[in-house]
Scaffold this active site. Structure first.
Site, mmCIF file in Angstrom:
data_model
loop_
_atom_site.group_PDB
_atom_site.id
_atom_site.type_symbol
_atom_site.label_atom_id
_atom_site.label_comp_id
_atom_site.label_asym_id
_atom_site.label_seq_id
_atom_site.Cartn_x
_atom_site.Cartn_y
_atom_site.Cartn_z
ATOM 1 N N ARG A 36 0.822 -1.216 0.000
ATOM 2 C CA ARG A 36 0.000 0.000 0.000
ATOM 3 C C ARG A 36 0.857 1.267 0.000
ATOM 4 O O ARG A 36 0.417 2.291 -0.517
ATOM 5 C CB ARG A 36 -0.947 0.002 1.200
ATOM 6 C CG ARG A 36 -2.112 -0.936 0.963
ATOM 7 C CD ARG A 36 -3.071 -0.964 2.099
ATOM 8 N NE ARG A 36 -4.347 -1.542 1.677
ATOM 9 C CZ ARG A 36 -5.299 -1.920 2.509
ATOM 10 N NH1 ARG A 36 -5.139 -1.791 3.804
ATOM 11 N NH2 ARG A 36 -6.427 -2.422 2.045
ATOM 12 N N LYS A 202 -17.832 -16.932 2.684
ATOM 13 C CA LYS A 202 -19.290 -16.909 2.806
ATOM 14 C C LYS A 202 -20.002 -16.471 1.534
ATOM 15 O O LYS A 202 -19.577 -15.510 0.892
ATOM 16 C CB LYS A 202 -19.689 -15.919 3.904
ATOM 17 C CG LYS A 202 -19.315 -16.342 5.296
ATOM 18 C CD LYS A 202 -20.129 -15.503 6.242
ATOM 19 C CE LYS A 202 -19.545 -15.357 7.613
ATOM 20 N NZ LYS A 202 -19.725 -13.975 8.067
ATOM 21 N N GLY A 358 -9.267 -8.844 0.032
ATOM 22 C CA GLY A 358 -8.048 -8.835 0.821
ATOM 23 C C GLY A 358 -7.339 -10.180 0.844
ATOM 24 O O GLY A 358 -6.125 -10.256 0.622
ATOM 25 N N GLY A 381 -12.556 -4.472 1.447
ATOM 26 C CA GLY A 381 -13.984 -4.139 1.394
ATOM 27 C C GLY A 381 -14.327 -3.216 0.228
ATOM 28 O O GLY A 381 -15.377 -3.350 -0.395
HETATM 29 P P1 ADP Z 1 -11.534 -12.163 0.182
HETATM 30 O O1 ADP Z 1 -10.904 -11.508 1.376
HETATM 31 O O2 ADP Z 1 -10.561 -12.368 -0.932
HETATM 32 O O3 ADP Z 1 -12.793 -11.480 -0.241
HETATM 33 P P2 ADP Z 1 -12.932 -14.044 1.842
HETATM 34 O O4 ADP Z 1 -12.658 -13.201 3.032
HETATM 35 O O5 ADP Z 1 -14.326 -14.136 1.368
HETATM 36 O O6 ADP Z 1 -11.971 -13.634 0.636
HETATM 37 O O7 ADP Z 1 -12.520 -15.548 2.144
HETATM 38 C C1 ADP Z 1 -11.218 -15.923 2.519
HETATM 39 C C2 ADP Z 1 -11.217 -17.011 3.534
HETATM 40 O O8 ADP Z 1 -12.043 -18.093 3.147
HETATM 41 C C3 ADP Z 1 -9.832 -17.558 3.708
HETATM 42 O O9 ADP Z 1 -9.366 -17.240 5.010
HETATM 43 C C4 ADP Z 1 -9.993 -19.053 3.510
HETATM 44 O O10 ADP Z 1 -9.277 -19.823 4.461
HETATM 45 C C5 ADP Z 1 -11.471 -19.251 3.690
HETATM 46 N N1 ADP Z 1 -11.956 -20.446 2.976
HETATM 47 C C6 ADP Z 1 -11.857 -20.703 1.663
HETATM 48 N N2 ADP Z 1 -12.372 -21.908 1.366
HETATM 49 C C7 ADP Z 1 -12.803 -22.436 2.527
HETATM 50 C C8 ADP Z 1 -13.433 -23.668 2.888
HETATM 51 N N3 ADP Z 1 -13.718 -24.590 1.978
HETATM 52 N N4 ADP Z 1 -13.755 -23.863 4.193
HETATM 53 C C9 ADP Z 1 -13.466 -22.920 5.103
HETATM 54 N N5 ADP Z 1 -12.870 -21.745 4.840
HETATM 55 C C10 ADP Z 1 -12.540 -21.504 3.564
HETATM 56 MG MG MG Z 2 -11.430 -11.570 3.463
#
Ligand code: ADP
Ligand code: MG
Length: 401
Positions: A36, A202, A358, A381
């Site tokens: 950053r 999620k 992130g 976000g």
């Molecule tokens: P981003 O920050 O890129 O938007 P998210 O915060 O939605 O992504 O999701 C990231 C998290 O999801 C990671 O910490 C990862 O460990 C978790 N994750 C991915 N697949 C699974 C799974 N099958 N079961 C549990 N956690 C998961």
């Molecule tokens: Mg995340």
């Protein structure tokens, strides 16, 4: 609406107030990851190399808003920035609005750089307080927003401050310009085939982005924990995988919408599963479309990796948000790594490839492909909010190109 950038403003001899995103991880006074800070360098250089005076404003973490909290001071960032720029960066005081801050700004030479202390040491920052913003406004002749990670917020330095500077040039920096070009422009009118890859923790976090991108998408690839809510919606046995029972209906709705809009939806066909949500313990097994009770899916399986990589290989635009598995643990990182590699290969063949989120950004960084993609967002976000098509007041009120 395209925005005026810092490049188009005559900055020589001017005091340029730049809101930057220096919200970096700091561990015991040491900056552990500085993308950053390096990301803001082009904008800072554009100002100081043309004889402008750069007054940098930023926040770090979530202080109480009642003055200095030593562990959230920007002082280590001033030091790192000074090393990166190869020139001194003044860090006048522990209050961005005190007399010492003002004196440092008054004493600036052309080409100089001042970093003000954490804006959030004032509660007026988060509250969007116009009086706090007016004090900051008095420091500058030009306003620049280069803080993409905060663009979805209405903090004083993001909204009230540029409002208080109405009539003066108010523009975006290079970082924000690039984020908009990829996270908004490239996905609004994508070169086809357009592939949307979603994953992560999620479904509920990603519904907005999926629904916004679905009408443009040719292919939608779903992995990560959220895939299990979709598979459950289709009546599959998902064992003990993490699903969101209250989101099964929305998953069904998305499946129907995709079919209606002619977007092909790809869900995992096999899964790397474990008996425990843990890095080192638990029995690991790969299952096809029936995950045994007692096992949870923690990564996409080898067949799925091949299918997903094949879909990405045919794309001319790919946007990816959300890891395919628990990539933080080596045993469940292969799926995310294979998508990252497929994205890098697609980029080399001329596709536009975009990563938002992130954890997704951390993943491509970890797997060494960040520099082989068209764009890796610096916002968590904010990148998701922009993919959802949510309007950003902090950007909308700036000068149009
Ligand atoms: P981003 O920050 O890129 O938007 P998210 O915060 O939605 O992504 O999701 C990231 C998290 O999801 C990671 O910490 C990862 O460990 C978790 N994750 C991915 N697949 C699974 C799974 N099958 N079961 C549990 N956690 C998961
Ligand atoms: Mg995340």
């Amino acid at each position: 609406m395209p925005k005026q950038t810092i490049e188009s403003v005559d900055v020589a001899g001017k005091r340029v107030l730049v809101r930057v995103d220096f919200n970096v991880p700091i561990d015991g006074g040491a900056i552990t990851f500085d993308r950053r800070i390096t990301g803001a360098l082009p904008t800072i250089h554009s100002i100081i190399d043309r004889g402008g005076r750069a007054i940098l404003m930023a926040h770090l973490g979530r202080p109480e808003g009642k003055g200095l909290e030593e562990q959230l001071s920007l002082r280590p960032i001033a030091k790192r920035l000074s090393e990166l720029l190869g020139k001194p960066v003044a860090f006048p005081s522990n209050d961005c609005t005190d007399d010492a801050a003002k004196a440092a700004i008054d004493a600036m030479q052309d080409g100089g750089v001042v970093l003000l202390e954490n804006l959030r040491f004032h509660e007026g920052e988060k509250a969007g307080d116009p009086d706090f913003a007016a004090r900051l406004a008095s420091y500058g002749d030009i306003y620049v927003n280069d803080a993409f990670g905060t663009c979805h917020r209405t903090d004083a330095s993001m909204v009230a401050l540029p409002k208080a500077m109405a009539g003066k040039p108010r523009v975006v920096g290079f970082l924000v310009e690039k984020e908009i070009r990829f996270l908004h422009d490239a996905v609004t009118n994508p070169a086809k085939p357009f592939v949307v890859v979603v994953g992560g923790a999620k479904v509920s976090d990603k519904i907005g982005a999926i629904q916004r991108l679905l009408p443009q998408a040719d292919q939608v690839v779903v992995g990560g924990a959220m895939a299990y809510t979709f598979l459950k919606a289709l009546g599959q046995e998902v064992g003990d995988s993490r699903i969101e029972p209250d989101k099964i209906d929305i998953a069904k709705k998305i499946i129907d919408q995709a079919a209606k809009l002619g977007a092909q939806l790809h869900l995992p066909v096999d899964h790397v599963c474990s008996t425990e949500f843990a890095e080192h313990s638990g029995d690991i097994e790969v299952f096809g479309d029936k995950i045994k009770p007692g096992f949870m899916g923690l990564d996409i399986g080898p067949n799925t990796q091949g299918i997903f990589a094949g879909v990405i290989a045919k794309a001319r635009t790919v946007v990816w948000n959300g890891p395919m598995g628990v990539f933080e643990w080596p045993a469940f990182s292969v799926g995310t790594q294979s998508v990252a590699r497929a994205m890098a290969e697609a980029t080399a063949r001329g596709a536009t490839t975009i990563v938002g989120g992130g954890d997704s950004a951390a993943a491509v960084e970890k797997f060494g492909v960040a520099d082989k993609l068209s764009h890796v967002s610096t916002g968590g976000g904010a990148s998701l909010a922009m993919l959802e098509g949510i309007p950003f007041e902090a950007v909308d009120l700036l000068d149009n190109a």
